[in-house]
Design a protein around this motif. Structure first.
Motif, short mmCIF file in Angstrom:
data_model
loop_
_atom_site.label_atom_id
_atom_site.label_comp_id
_atom_site.label_asym_id
_atom_site.label_seq_id
_atom_site.Cartn_x
_atom_site.Cartn_y
_atom_site.Cartn_z
N ASP A 95 42.70 33.76 30.21
CA ASP A 95 41.35 34.09 30.70
C ASP A 95 40.31 33.21 30.03
OD1 ASP A 95 42.33 36.04 32.37
OD2 ASP A 95 41.82 37.71 31.04
N ARG A 96 40.45 33.00 28.74
CA ARG A 96 39.50 32.17 27.99
C ARG A 96 39.56 30.73 28.46
NH1 ARG A 96 35.35 33.57 26.44
NH2 ARG A 96 34.68 31.77 27.55
N ALA A 97 40.77 30.21 28.70
CA ALA A 97 40.92 28.83 29.17
C ALA A 97 40.29 28.65 30.55
CB ALA A 97 42.41 28.45 29.21
N ILE A 98 40.44 29.63 31.42
CA ILE A 98 39.82 29.57 32.75
C ILE A 98 38.30 29.59 32.62
CG2 ILE A 98 39.47 30.84 34.92
CD1 ILE A 98 42.44 31.79 34.57
N ALA A 99 37.78 30.51 31.81
CA ALA A 99 36.33 30.60 31.63
C ALA A 99 35.77 29.31 31.03
CB ALA A 99 35.98 31.79 30.74
N LEU A 102 35.75 26.59 33.72
CA LEU A 102 34.65 26.80 34.68
C LEU A 102 33.31 26.43 34.06
CD1 LEU A 102 35.81 30.16 36.30
CD2 LEU A 102 35.79 27.88 37.36
N ASN A 103 33.11 26.80 32.81
CA ASN A 103 31.86 26.43 32.13
C ASN A 103 31.71 24.92 32.04
OD1 ASN A 103 30.52 28.81 31.70
ND2 ASN A 103 31.58 29.24 29.79
N ALA A 104 32.81 24.23 31.78
CA ALA A 104 32.74 22.78 31.70
C ALA A 104 32.29 22.18 33.03
CB ALA A 104 34.10 22.21 31.28
N LEU A 105 32.78 22.76 34.12
CA LEU A 105 32.35 22.29 35.44
C LEU A 105 30.86 22.52 35.65
CD1 LEU A 105 35.26 23.47 37.78
CD2 LEU A 105 34.66 21.12 37.18
N VAL A 106 30.40 23.70 35.28
CA VAL A 106 28.98 24.03 35.44
C VAL A 106 28.12 23.10 34.60
CG1 VAL A 106 27.24 25.81 34.98
CG2 VAL A 106 29.41 26.44 36.03
N VAL A 127 29.92 31.24 33.13
CA VAL A 127 30.76 32.44 33.05
C VAL A 127 30.93 32.95 31.64
CG1 VAL A 127 32.01 31.98 35.17
CG2 VAL A 127 32.87 31.06 33.02
N ALA A 128 30.51 32.22 30.65
CA ALA A 128 30.72 32.66 29.26
C ALA A 128 29.52 33.37 28.71
CB ALA A 128 31.06 31.46 28.36
#
Length: 128
Positions: A95-99, A102-106, A127-128
């Motif tokens: 879950d942390r790796a996904i979040a 996604l944050n890196a993309l944002v 998302v974080a």
């Protein structure tokens, strides 16, 4: 390892490293008795640990590291995906790796699939 094997294993290409009480192949039924498994795991403070739990833990950790299903199957000797899937539990680390991804993309300001006409559906939100 070679020194230990030279001391405990018989010689020859067909020699067994781990043997049963009578010197034959170590059977599942005699494993706990020969290894004194129950007193050992009690002394370690994990009295309900079964030998197979070690396999499950190792394969679950491999799955958490992102090992592909095909590689997990090869590692475990499974020939079907259903058996290997039981090691792929939902985990907080996943879950942390996904979040984080996604944050890196944002933060990079990237848009999904390069498509600019998604409306609100295409908005990237932290998302974080």
């Amino acid at each position: 390892m070679r020194r230990i094997l030279a001391a405990v294993a018989e010689k020859g290409g067909d020699a067994l490293v781990f043997t049963g009480i009578k010197g034959g192949p170590l059977r599942r039924s005699g494993f706990n008795k020969i290894t004194r498994w129950k007193p050992v795991v009690e002394a370690l403070g994990v009295p309900n640990l079964h030998f197979h739990d070690l396999r499950h833990t190792g394969n679950t950790l491999a799955a958490d590291m992102g090992v592909s299903l095909r590689n997990l199957m090869a590692r475990m000797g499974h020939d079907n995906e259903r058996a290997a899937l039981r090691y792929q539990h939902r985990s907080n680390s996943a879950d942390r790796a996904i979040a984080d991804g996604l944050n890196a993309l944002v933060q990079a300001g990237q848009k999904r699939d390069g498509d600019d006409d998604d409306g609100a559906a295409g908005s990237l939100v932290p998302v974080a």
